[in-house]
Design an enzyme around this catalytic site. Structure first.
Site, PDB file in Angstrom:
ATOM      1  N   HIS A  78       0.841  -1.203   0.000  1.00  0.00           N
ATOM      2  CA  HIS A  78       0.000   0.000   0.000  1.00  0.00           C
ATOM      3  C   HIS A  78       0.871   1.246   0.000  1.00  0.00           C
ATOM      4  O   HIS A  78       1.978   1.259   0.557  1.00  0.00           O
ATOM      5  CB  HIS A  78      -0.937   0.012   1.214  1.00  0.00           C
ATOM      6  CG  HIS A  78      -0.274   0.083   2.554  1.00  0.00           C
ATOM      7  ND1 HIS A  78       0.019   1.277   3.174  1.00  0.00           N
ATOM      8  CD2 HIS A  78       0.167  -0.894   3.391  1.00  0.00           C
ATOM      9  CE1 HIS A  78       0.595   1.027   4.352  1.00  0.00           C
ATOM     10  NE2 HIS A  78       0.711  -0.271   4.510  1.00  0.00           N
ATOM     11  N   ASP A  80      -0.335   4.470   0.932  1.00  0.00           N
ATOM     12  CA  ASP A  80      -0.702   5.517   1.900  1.00  0.00           C
ATOM     13  C   ASP A  80       0.125   5.361   3.173  1.00  0.00           C
ATOM     14  O   ASP A  80       0.707   4.297   3.427  1.00  0.00           O
ATOM     15  CB  ASP A  80      -2.193   5.460   2.240  1.00  0.00           C
ATOM     16  CG  ASP A  80      -2.575   4.221   3.052  1.00  0.00           C
ATOM     17  OD1 ASP A  80      -2.179   3.107   2.659  1.00  0.00           O
ATOM     18  OD2 ASP A  80      -3.279   4.361   4.081  1.00  0.00           O
ATOM     19  N   ASP A 141       6.451   1.974   6.062  1.00  0.00           N
ATOM     20  CA  ASP A 141       5.162   1.277   6.070  1.00  0.00           C
ATOM     21  C   ASP A 141       4.218   2.054   5.157  1.00  0.00           C
ATOM     22  O   ASP A 141       3.564   2.987   5.594  1.00  0.00           O
ATOM     23  CB  ASP A 141       4.622   1.223   7.503  1.00  0.00           C
ATOM     24  CG  ASP A 141       3.293   0.506   7.634  1.00  0.00           C
ATOM     25  OD1 ASP A 141       2.864  -0.132   6.662  1.00  0.00           O
ATOM     26  OD2 ASP A 141       2.673   0.616   8.705  1.00  0.00           O
ATOM     27  N   GLU A 175      -4.803   1.645   3.127  1.00  0.00           N
ATOM     28  CA  GLU A 175      -4.651   0.473   3.997  1.00  0.00           C
ATOM     29  C   GLU A 175      -4.575   0.872   5.454  1.00  0.00           C
ATOM     30  O   GLU A 175      -5.093   0.178   6.336  1.00  0.00           O
ATOM     31  CB  GLU A 175      -3.397  -0.305   3.585  1.00  0.00           C
ATOM     32  CG  GLU A 175      -3.234  -1.666   4.278  1.00  0.00           C
ATOM     33  CD  GLU A 175      -2.445  -1.617   5.588  1.00  0.00           C
ATOM     34  OE1 GLU A 175      -2.328  -2.645   6.262  1.00  0.00           O
ATOM     35  OE2 GLU A 175      -1.940  -0.510   5.933  1.00  0.00           O
ATOM     36  N   GLU A 176      -3.934   2.004   5.710  1.00  0.00           N
ATOM     37  CA  GLU A 176      -3.705   2.424   7.097  1.00  0.00           C
ATOM     38  C   GLU A 176      -4.994   2.777   7.838  1.00  0.00           C
ATOM     39  O   GLU A 176      -5.003   2.831   9.064  1.00  0.00           O
ATOM     40  CB  GLU A 176      -2.745   3.610   7.137  1.00  0.00           C
ATOM     41  CG  GLU A 176      -1.321   3.282   6.710  1.00  0.00           C
ATOM     42  CD  GLU A 176      -0.592   2.379   7.699  1.00  0.00           C
ATOM     43  OE1 GLU A 176      -1.179   2.023   8.734  1.00  0.00           O
ATOM     44  OE2 GLU A 176       0.567   2.029   7.430  1.00  0.00           O
ATOM     45  N   ASP A 198       4.606  -6.274   3.685  1.00  0.00           N
ATOM     46  CA  ASP A 198       4.156  -5.242   4.634  1.00  0.00           C
ATOM     47  C   ASP A 198       4.535  -5.576   6.071  1.00  0.00           C
ATOM     48  O   ASP A 198       3.964  -5.044   7.009  1.00  0.00           O
ATOM     49  CB  ASP A 198       2.633  -5.083   4.503  1.00  0.00           C
ATOM     50  CG  ASP A 198       2.107  -3.813   5.134  1.00  0.00           C
ATOM     51  OD1 ASP A 198       2.912  -2.908   5.410  1.00  0.00           O
ATOM     52  OD2 ASP A 198       0.884  -3.718   5.362  1.00  0.00           O
ATOM     53  N   HIS A 384       4.821   4.238  12.181  1.00  0.00           N
ATOM     54  CA  HIS A 384       3.812   5.205  12.635  1.00  0.00           C
ATOM     55  C   HIS A 384       4.356   6.290  13.553  1.00  0.00           C
ATOM     56  O   HIS A 384       3.602   6.862  14.338  1.00  0.00           O
ATOM     57  CB  HIS A 384       2.625   4.500  13.321  1.00  0.00           C
ATOM     58  CG  HIS A 384       1.837   3.615  12.425  1.00  0.00           C
ATOM     59  ND1 HIS A 384       0.551   3.211  12.728  1.00  0.00           N
ATOM     60  CD2 HIS A 384       2.130   3.054  11.228  1.00  0.00           C
ATOM     61  CE1 HIS A 384       0.107   2.422  11.766  1.00  0.00           C
ATOM     62  NE2 HIS A 384       1.050   2.315  10.837  1.00  0.00           N
TER      63      HIS A 384
END
EC number: 3.4.11.4
Length: 426
Positions: A78, A80, A141, A175-176, A198, A384
């Site tokens: 992903h 995003d 990520d 996805e997040e 991932d 994150h």
């Protein structure tokens, strides 16, 4: 390794933060800034059937270069990044030959990435690390995963002596915020199975994940002048606090590990009249997952009963929505796809770390949509947040794993696998 660094940096410096409060797909228009770049790049390196739809989903094909029948496999990531921490103006820092000590991310604000706190750093002594500048997340990520897929497929294009079947590439938005698989067209993708790139630490190979639910709770109150409030005021913020205290004290993310589930308060805002609480529920075991949801409903009923006479109606309104389920149920019947990835890692002297995901990936939902999809490491750590980093050598290893899986898929007799499955069923 410089081409890996250059490609990764070109991706992470594009802001693709998703927005859970948006009702569009992708949830932010800026995700198209990278999506369009990726679609053009896939065409440039020689892939076929490159498509990008109005929602930002990208698909492309590397045609088979063998004359025998081979299953079609896919690799998915992903583009995003999480809204948990800003992904705007990412300025990556390159740390060559990491010495095992503290890394100053931002001297002005005294932000330090230290192995005293993040012990995994010591695994990468002597390697090249890519870190943040302490003010943003990095975006490994899952832009590390995208970098690895694009680089591996480009290598296969340029080295046709490596035999492989048809390979499908898929990149997703959002996805997040749990929507990455919402509009993914599994039929159009056309793969027999796929892998999401991932995961985190080198060697990770995962086919189990949390069952997940999101909870939204509204607490009502009554505002009265504090000088005349006795017996009349109902402070919704205090009720929300009491509700949180009814949840098991030690079943939180910071106090659980492995297969242990949790309740996690992710947001709270309010006033005397109304407070809103966001909560997530996670558990690998479906029975325990259901019990967790039942507990939230039971606490809701308890509070509504307690305040029924004083308030005159329900004072707590709870909505629970399932988000995704444990992909183990869908992957176990085709465990040879996990075995194949494990074999690829071992052949590259990578120790497989087969463990449950304490979270979810697009692969969880895709597995339930008919595309079995285990998860493979992408190499990053501390996702994150401002302490996120990725070793370049781990990214290279992930690239090698993709190439090896492609090669093994073209040389494995899957008819024997089907026979083994039939015998087990009997």
């Amino acid at each position: 390794m410089q081409h890996i660094i250059d490609r990764f940096v070109s991706y992470v410096t594009i802001d693709t933060e998703s927005d859970p409060n948006s009702d569009t797909t992708p949830s932010t228009k800026k995700q198209f800034d990278l999506a369009n770049k990726l679609a053009e790049e896939l065409k440039t390196i020689g892939l076929k059937e490159v498509t990008i739809d109005k929602h930002g989903y990208i698909m492309a094909t590397l045609p088979s270069n063998v004359d025998h029948e081979v299953p079609t496999i896919g690799f998915i990531s992903h583009f995003d990044t999480t809204p948990d921490f800003t992904g705007k103006d990412v300025k990556p820092q390159i740390v060559p030959n990491y010495d095992g000590g503290d890394i100053v991310l931002n001297a002005e604000q005294n932000i330090v990435l230290s192995p005293n706190y993040f012990k995994d750093l010591l695994l990468y002594k002597g390697q090249t690390l890519i870190t943040t500048n302490g003010l943003t997340l990095l975006g490994a990520d899952d832009k590390a995963g995208i970098t690895e897929i694009v680089t591996a497929i480009e290598y296969l294009v340029n080295n046709p002596e490596i035999k492989h079947g048809k390979i499908r590439v898929g990149f997703t938005p959002d996805e997040e915020i749990g929507r990455g698989a919402d509009l993914f067209d599994v039929k159009k993708f056309g793969a027999d199975w796929a892998y999401t790139m991932d995961g985190s630490q080198i060697g990770e190979l995962e086919y189990e994940n949390f069952n997940a639910a999101g909870v939204k709770i509204t607490f009502k109150g009554k505002s009265v002048h504090p000088g005349y409030a006795k017996g009349k005021m109902i402070n919704s913020m205090l009720i929300a606090n009491d509700f949180i205290n009814e949840l098991p004290k030690h079943e939180t993310p910071q106090e659980t590990k492995g297969y242990e589930g949790f309740f996690h308060v992710t947001g709270i805002s309010g006033s005397i009249e109304e407070t809103k609480l966001d909560l997530i529920i996670r558990d690998h075991d479906m029975k325990k997952f259901k019990k967790r949801k039942e507990l939230v409903h039971d606490i809701t009923k308890k509070f509504n009963k307690k305040f029924a006479k004083q308030f005159g109606e329900d004072i707590v309104i709870t909505t629970i929505k399932d988000q995704y389920y444990n992909m183990k149920e869908k992957v176990e019947p085709v465990m040879f796809i996990v075995d194949l990835a494990e074999k690829a890692m071992k052949s590259l002297d990578i120790k497989p770390l087969i463990k449950p995901i304490r979270g979810g990936t697009d692969g969880c939902r895709l597995s339930y949509m008919g595309l079995p999809c285990p998860n493979i490491f992408a190499g990053g750590h501390n996702f994150h947040g401002k302490y996120e980093y990725v070793p370049v050598e781990s990214m290279q290893k992930a690239i090698d794993v993709i190439i090896k899986i492609a090669e093994l898929t073209a040389t494995t007799d899957f008819s024997k696998t089907e026979k083994k499955k039939s015998k087990k069923k009997k």
